[in-house]
Every structure is written in C-alpha cells, then in structure tokens.
Design an enzyme around this catalytic site. Structure first.
Site, short mmCIF file in Angstrom:
data_model
loop_
_atom_site.label_atom_id
_atom_site.label_comp_id
_atom_site.label_asym_id
_atom_site.label_seq_id
_atom_site.Cartn_x
_atom_site.Cartn_y
_atom_site.Cartn_z
N CYS A 10 0.87 -1.19 0.00
CA CYS A 10 0.00 0.00 0.00
C CYS A 10 0.90 1.23 0.00
O CYS A 10 2.08 1.13 -0.37
CB CYS A 10 -0.99 -0.03 1.16
SG CYS A 10 -0.24 0.01 2.80
N ASN A 13 2.29 1.42 4.36
CA ASN A 13 2.59 0.14 5.03
C ASN A 13 2.27 0.20 6.53
O ASN A 13 2.93 -0.43 7.35
CB ASN A 13 4.04 -0.30 4.79
CG ASN A 13 4.36 -1.73 5.19
OD1 ASN A 13 5.48 -2.05 5.55
ND2 ASN A 13 3.38 -2.62 5.15
N CYS A 15 -1.49 0.75 7.36
CA CYS A 15 -2.93 0.47 7.50
C CYS A 15 -3.36 -0.78 6.73
O CYS A 15 -3.70 -1.80 7.32
CB CYS A 15 -3.76 1.66 7.04
SG CYS A 15 -3.51 3.15 8.03
N ARG A 16 -3.37 -0.69 5.39
CA ARG A 16 -3.94 -1.77 4.57
C ARG A 16 -3.02 -2.97 4.39
O ARG A 16 -3.42 -4.12 4.63
CB ARG A 16 -4.36 -1.22 3.20
CG ARG A 16 -5.50 -0.23 3.26
CD ARG A 16 -5.62 0.55 1.97
NE ARG A 16 -4.49 1.45 1.78
CZ ARG A 16 -4.28 2.21 0.72
NH1 ARG A 16 -5.13 2.15 -0.30
NH2 ARG A 16 -3.25 3.02 0.64
N SER A 17 -1.79 -2.73 3.92
CA SER A 17 -0.94 -3.89 3.63
C SER A 17 -0.53 -4.69 4.88
O SER A 17 -0.39 -5.91 4.78
CB SER A 17 0.27 -3.51 2.77
OG SER A 17 1.07 -2.54 3.38
N ASP A 118 -8.12 3.79 0.89
CA ASP A 118 -7.27 4.17 2.00
C ASP A 118 -8.13 4.60 3.20
O ASP A 118 -8.87 5.57 3.11
CB ASP A 118 -6.40 5.34 1.52
CG ASP A 118 -5.36 5.75 2.54
OD1 ASP A 118 -5.40 5.24 3.67
OD2 ASP A 118 -4.52 6.58 2.18
P1 4NP Z 1 -1.81 2.78 4.09
O1 4NP Z 1 -2.50 4.11 4.68
O2 4NP Z 1 -1.25 3.15 2.75
O3 4NP Z 1 -2.94 1.84 4.00
O4 4NP Z 1 -0.75 2.39 5.09
C1 4NP Z 1 -1.83 5.33 4.78
C2 4NP Z 1 -0.98 5.54 5.83
C3 4NP Z 1 -0.35 6.76 5.97
C4 4NP Z 1 -0.56 7.76 5.05
C5 4NP Z 1 -1.42 7.53 3.98
C6 4NP Z 1 -2.04 6.31 3.85
N1 4NP Z 1 0.06 9.02 5.22
O5 4NP Z 1 -0.20 9.90 4.38
O6 4NP Z 1 0.86 9.18 6.13
#
Ligand code: 4NP
Length: 147
Positions: A10, A13, A15-17, A118
């Site tokens: 993602c 790294n 939240c989703r992955s 997201d």
């Molecule tokens: P992820 O979510 O891609 O599912 O881990 C996010 C985590 C952090 C951010 C964006 C999306 N950020 O902008 O910090």
C-alpha cells in the site's frame, strides 16, 4: 495459479498492507511461503501498524503488532512471485520500478478490478470494511492456488 511468495503493498505500510500481510499469513499453511508487506512511500519506515489496523486484526484473532513498516524496493521483484497492490496509485508506483515484463507481470490489484480504499483519514468503521474486503480477497487467492 501456483503457490508462491506474496508481498502486499500500500502507500504507508501501516494500515492496509499490514492487514493483508497478517490475514494472508494466517491463512497460509505452507511455511515455505514467504508473506510480507511494504509501502511505496517511506513516511512510516520502522513504525508498527496503525492502532486501528491492530485493533481490527486482534478482533479477528490476528496479531500484527510485531510488523514494522518498510518501503518497497526493486529487489522485491526478485524475492516475490505475487505483488498485490491495494489501489491504482500503488500499482503505478510499483510498476514504475519494474525492470522488465517479468516484474510487470507480478503486479496485481488485490481486489482484481477494484481498489482497497485508503482508510487512514477516516474512522474505525473504514478499517472494518477494509478488513473484510482484504480477507475475502486473500481467501480467493488461496482457493485459486488449490486449482
Ligand atoms: P496505508 O495508509 O497506505 O494503507 O498504510 C496510509 C498511511 C499513511 C498515510 C497515507 C495512507 N500518510 O499519508 O501518512
């Protein structure tokens, strides 16, 4: 589809992955299969998964608290057979690093033709939705491996 090493990707790294990593790891019985996750960005390198991801995973009996965020690197194309990305932006960012057709062919959207949105800027409910979508997709991949 033949079984192989799986990398979940993602943006951050956190939240989703990490959820996809934990869920797939929990479902895989073959201990020779490597399951890992990475982010296309390096914002959160070394960080544990977001508390909201840890919580929804724990509610399903999956402990992802020991994971540490890392950035996707080009060498991941060598170690992994399947690189599952959560959204189109992740897909573009990973494909930009592909060195050849073989690398390119390893990259798939986890949901096939839809994005795992997201959940970072939303509430807890978003994490439950994301968990369910990822879980279903992981189960489908393992079903395909058996055929
Ligand atoms: P992820 O979510 O891609 O599912 O881990 C996010 C985590 C952090 C951010 C964006 C999306 N950020 O902008 O910090």
């Amino acid at each position: 589809m033949v079984p192989g090493n799986v990398l979940m990707v993602c943006l951050g790294n956190i939240c989703r992955s990490p959820l996809a990593h934990g869920i797939f790891q929990d479902l895989v019985t073959d201990r020779n299969i490597i399951v890992d996750s990475a982010g296309t960005a390096n914002y959160h390198t070394g960080a544990a998964p977001d508390p909201r991801s840890r919580e929804i995973a724990a509610q399903h009996g999956i402990d992802i608290s020991q994971q540490q965020a890392r950035q996707f690197v080009v060498e991941d194309f060598d170690q992994f057979d399947y690189i599952y990305v959560m959204d189109y932006s992740n897909q573009q960012n990973v494909l930009r690093l592909a060195r050849n057709d073989q690398d390119h062919a390893k990259v798939h959207l986890l949901l096939g033709n839809a994005e795992v949105e997201d959940p970072y800027y939303g509430g807890k409910e978003g994490f439950a939705v994301v968990f369910n979508k990822i879980q279903k997709a992981c189960q489908q991949i393992l079903e395909q491996w058996k055929n």
